[in-house]
Design an enzyme around this catalytic site. Structure first.
Site, PDB file in Angstrom:
ATOM      1  N   THR A   1       0.857  -1.189   0.000  1.00 51.58           N
ATOM      2  CA  THR A   1       0.000   0.000   0.000  1.00 51.58           C
ATOM      3  C   THR A   1       0.888   1.233   0.000  1.00 51.58           C
ATOM      4  O   THR A   1       1.929   1.262   0.679  1.00 51.58           O
ATOM      5  CB  THR A   1      -0.948   0.005   1.216  1.00 51.58           C
ATOM      6  OG1 THR A   1      -1.747   1.200   1.182  1.00 51.58           O
ATOM      7  CG2 THR A   1      -0.198  -0.047   2.533  1.00 51.58           C
TER       8      THR A   1
ATOM      9  N   HIS B   1       2.362 -11.779  14.150  1.00 56.54           N
ATOM     10  CA  HIS B   1       3.410 -12.401  14.967  1.00 56.54           C
ATOM     11  C   HIS B   1       3.105 -13.879  15.259  1.00 56.54           C
ATOM     12  O   HIS B   1       3.995 -14.632  15.697  1.00 56.54           O
ATOM     13  CB  HIS B   1       3.557 -11.633  16.284  1.00 56.54           C
ATOM     14  CG  HIS B   1       4.953 -11.666  16.831  1.00 56.54           C
ATOM     15  ND1 HIS B   1       5.879 -12.612  16.465  1.00 56.54           N
ATOM     16  CD2 HIS B   1       5.589 -10.851  17.719  1.00 56.54           C
ATOM     17  CE1 HIS B   1       7.018 -12.393  17.101  1.00 56.54           C
ATOM     18  NE2 HIS B   1       6.866 -11.328  17.873  1.00 56.54           N
TER      19      HIS B   1
END
Length: 544
Positions: A463, A515
Site C-alpha cells: 500500500t 506475529h
C-alpha cells in the site's frame, strides 16, 4: 441423471455468501448458461448459471440462506426435457411472438389491436414495440442503487446490448443495456436519482433513433409535469453551452470554466466525458484557481464531503455505504484476530531516482507506459518473499499455507472505498507489465469494473500512502495474508554518508506482520532485504 448446481469458489478472505435471488424455480426448464441464481458476498454479487440444458429440480438453498464456497445449491435434471404441455406453451408463445412482431411491423391501424398483449407503442422515432428499461435485480442486502450516468440520450440511436446507463450499488457498478436496436423514448430516472431493484428507468422503442431524436425529446418535454425533467430540461445552459446533468455536476464540483470546455455531444452538448477530458489536461481551470484534478487528495475529500448544513454548529448524518461497512468490518477483524506488529526502516531512493531519470523516456517509448516507483517495489518484494517464505504464507484455521508463488495485492483508493486487486506471479513479470497492470487496475477500480477474480488470492500486499503525502503510517493486515508493506512520501533529509552530511531523498518503509506466523527477526530481515534491493537496483538483476 441429476447435475449438482454449486456455489462458486469464494476467495480465501470470504468465508460465506448469501443466496440473493433465484431466477428459476423448481420445475422450470432452463438452457445452458442461463442465469439460475445470484450469490452475494461482501465484495461482489456472483452469478450461477446452468451447466447444461434441462429442468431445475430440488432447490437446496433458499433465498436468504447462507452458503459456503462450492456448496450444493440445487439439482439440475439434464434428462428431464420439457413436457408436452411445456412444449405446447413454448410453441404458443413463439406463435404469439411471431404474430405480434408482424403486427408491429405493419402500417395497418389494426397493429395496436394485434399487439394488445405488449407494451404500448412509443412515439419516439416512429418506432415499433416499446420496452420498459429496468434496473437490475439487486441482492436482498442491497436496498437501492444510484443512477451514475446515462450513456445515451432520448432519441439517440443505439444497438442491441449497447450500454444505456450505469447503476452504482455499494459493491459494483451495474450496466443496463439496450434490449434491442432502437432509441430511448423517455428517461424516468435521472442521473444521481435513487432507484430500487427492477425499478423502471426509462422507456425504449424498437427501431427508433436517428431522425426520431427530435420527436422523442419533444414527447419527453411534453410529459415533464408528470414524469419529471426531460433530457433537454435536465440539461442546463451555462455561458451559452448546454450541459448534460452528469457534466453539470462535475463542473460544479471542480469549479471549472464552462467556456473552455468543448462539447462533443449532439448540438455541441457537453457530456461527462468532455469534462473528464478537460480535468485530465487541466484546460478548464478558472483563472487564478486550480482544477480538482490538480490535487487528488483535495479532490477525494471534496467529493466525499456532505453538503453544508445551515446553523452555527452544523451536523449532518449520512448512511455509511455497504462497501465502507465491509472494509471497516475486515479491518477490525484483522486487529482482533491477528497478533499484529509493525517494524520500520528507511530507504535511500537516490539510486532508483537516478535510474528512473536516465531511462524513463526510453522506457516509455519502448513500452508505451511510464516508469514509476511501484514496479521497483513490486520486484524487490517478490525477491524478498522468495527468501522469506514465512512472510509469503497465510494462516487457514490451525494450518499454515506456504505459497510457492508471489501474488502481490496492490491497494487502490477509489471514491467508493479501498479495493485490493492482485498482480499474479510477480516474480515472472517484467517491470513494464507491472506498470501497465497497475495502471489498468487503477482505472477500472475507479470505474467499478474490477471482477472478483481480480481481487482474490493475494499472498502479500503493498500500500502506498505516500501518494497522499503520508510520511509514516502503520498499515493494517489484509487477511488471510500475514504481512503488508507500507510505502510513504519521499522527502529530502540530511543523512550521514561516509562521515559526511548529505541531503538524500529518503522514504520510510513499514511492514506490519502477524506475529503468530512471522517472528520479529524474519520481519526485520525481510524489510532490510527490500531496503538493500532498492538502494542497489543491480541486485534485482543479479539476484543477490
Amino acid at each position: 441423471m441429476a447435475t449438482e448446481i454449486k456455489a462458486p469458489s469464494f476467495p480465501e478472505s470470504v468465508a460465506e455468501g448469501t443466496v440473493a435471488t433465484w431466477h428459476k424455480k423448481s420445475g422450470d426448464s432452463v438452457e445452458r448458461d442461463e442465469l439460475l441464481v445470484e450469490i452475494e458476498t461482501d465484495k461482489v454479487v456472483l452469478e450461477v448459471v446452468a451447466p447444461e440444458a434441462g429442468t431445475l429440480g430440488d432447490v437446496l438453498a433458499d433465498e436468504g440462506d447462507t452458503v459456503e464456497s462450492e456448496q450444493v445449491l440445487g439439482k439440475l435434471d439434464a434428462g428431464a426435457a420439457r413436457s408436452g404441455g411445456d412444449k405446447q406453451d413454448k410453441a404458443d408463445n413463439e406463435s404469439s411472438d411471431d404474430k405480434t412482431s408482424k403486427a408491429t411491423q405493419s402500417d395497418d391501424g389494426e397493429a395496436d389491436d394485434a399487439s394488445a398483449g405488449e407494451k404500448p407503442t412509443g412515439a419516439a422515432g416512429g418506432g415499433g414495440k416499446q420496452h420498459e428499461v429496468k434496473a437490475p435485480s439487486f441482492p436482498e442486502s442491497v436496498q437501492e442503487g444510484t443512477v451514475a450516468s446515462w450513456n445515451k440520450q432520448v432519441g439517440e440511436a443505439v444497438k442491441r446490448d449497447e450500454v444505456l446507463a450505469e447503476i452504482e450499488t455499494d459493491k459494483v457498478v451495474l450496466e443496463v443495456v439496450a434490449p434491442a436496436d432502437g432509441a430511448l423514448a423517455e428517461i424516468k430516472a435521472e442521473t444521481d436519482s435513487q432507484v430500487e431493484s427492477e425499478e423502471v428507468l426509462a422507456l425504449f422503442t424498437e427501431g427508433a433513433g436517428g431522425g426520431g431524436e427530435e420527436s422523442g425529446e419533444k414527447a419527453s418535454s411534453a410529459e415533464t409535469d408528470t414524469h419529471g425533467e426531460s433530457d433537454d430540461s435536465a440539461d442546463e445552459n451555462l455561458d451559452g453551452k448546454i450541459l448534460a446533468p452528469a457534466a453539470r455536476r462535475m463542473v460544479a464540483e471542480n469549479d471549472l470554466d464552462v467556456s473552455r470546455i468543448e462539447g462533443t455531444g449532439k448540438g455541441g452538448r457537453i457530456l461527462k466525458e468532455d469534462v473528464q477530458k478537460a480535468l485530465k489536461d487541466g484546460s478548464a481551470a478558472k483563472s487564478g484557481g486550480k482544477s480538482k484534478q490538480a490535487d487528488t487528495s483535495t479532490a477525494a475529500a471534496a467529493k466525499a464531503a456532505p453538503a453544508p448544513v445551515e446553523g452555527e454548529r452544523p451536523e449532518k448524518r449520512v448512511p455509511m455505504s455497504r462497501l465502507r461497512q465491509t472494509v471497516a468490518k475486515r479491518l477490525v477483524e484483522a486487529q482482533q484476530t491477528a497478533a499484529m506488529l509493525t517494524t520500520y526502516n528507511e530507504v535511500d531512493m537516490s539510486a532508483i531516482m537516478a535510474l528512473r531519470a536516465e531511462y524513463k523516456e526510453r522506457f516509455q517509448k519502448a513500452h508505451d507506459v511510464k516508469l514509476g516507483f511501484m514496479s521497483f517495489f513490486v520486484k524487490a518484494a517478490s525477491e524478498a518473499l522468495k527468501r522469506f517464505p514465512d512472510v509469503n504464507a497465510s494462516i487457514d484455521g490451525n494450518e499454515i499455507v506456504y505459497h510457492g508463488y508471489q501474488d502481490i495485492s496492490v491497494a487502490v483508493s477509489t471514491d467508493r472505498g479501498l479495493v485490493v486487486p492482485v498482480l499474479r506471479d510477480t516474480d515472472q513479470m517484467q517491470m513494464a507489465d507491472v506498470e501497465k497492470t497497475i495502471g489498468d487496475f487503477g482505472k477500472r477500480a475507479r470505474d467499478g469494473k474490477l471482477g472478483i477474480d481480480e481481487m482474490q488470492g493475494g499472498t502479500f500486499t503493498i500500500t502506498n500512502g505516500g501518494i497522499f503525502g503520508s510520511l509514516l503510517s502503520t498499515p493494517i493486515l489484509n487477511p488471510p495474508q500475514t504481512a503488508i508493506l507500507g510505502m510513504h512520501k519521499i522527502q529530502e533529509r540530511p543523512m550521514a554518508v561516509d562521515g559526511q552530511v548529505e541531503i538524500r531523498p529518503m522514504m520510510y518503509l513499514a511492514i506490519s506482520y502477524d506475529h503468530r506466523m512471522i517472528d520479529g527477526k524474519d520481519a526485520v530481515q525481510f524489510l532490510v532485504a527490500i531496503k538493500e534491493l532498492l538502494e542497489d537496483p543491480a541486485r534485482l538483476l543479479l539476484n543477490v
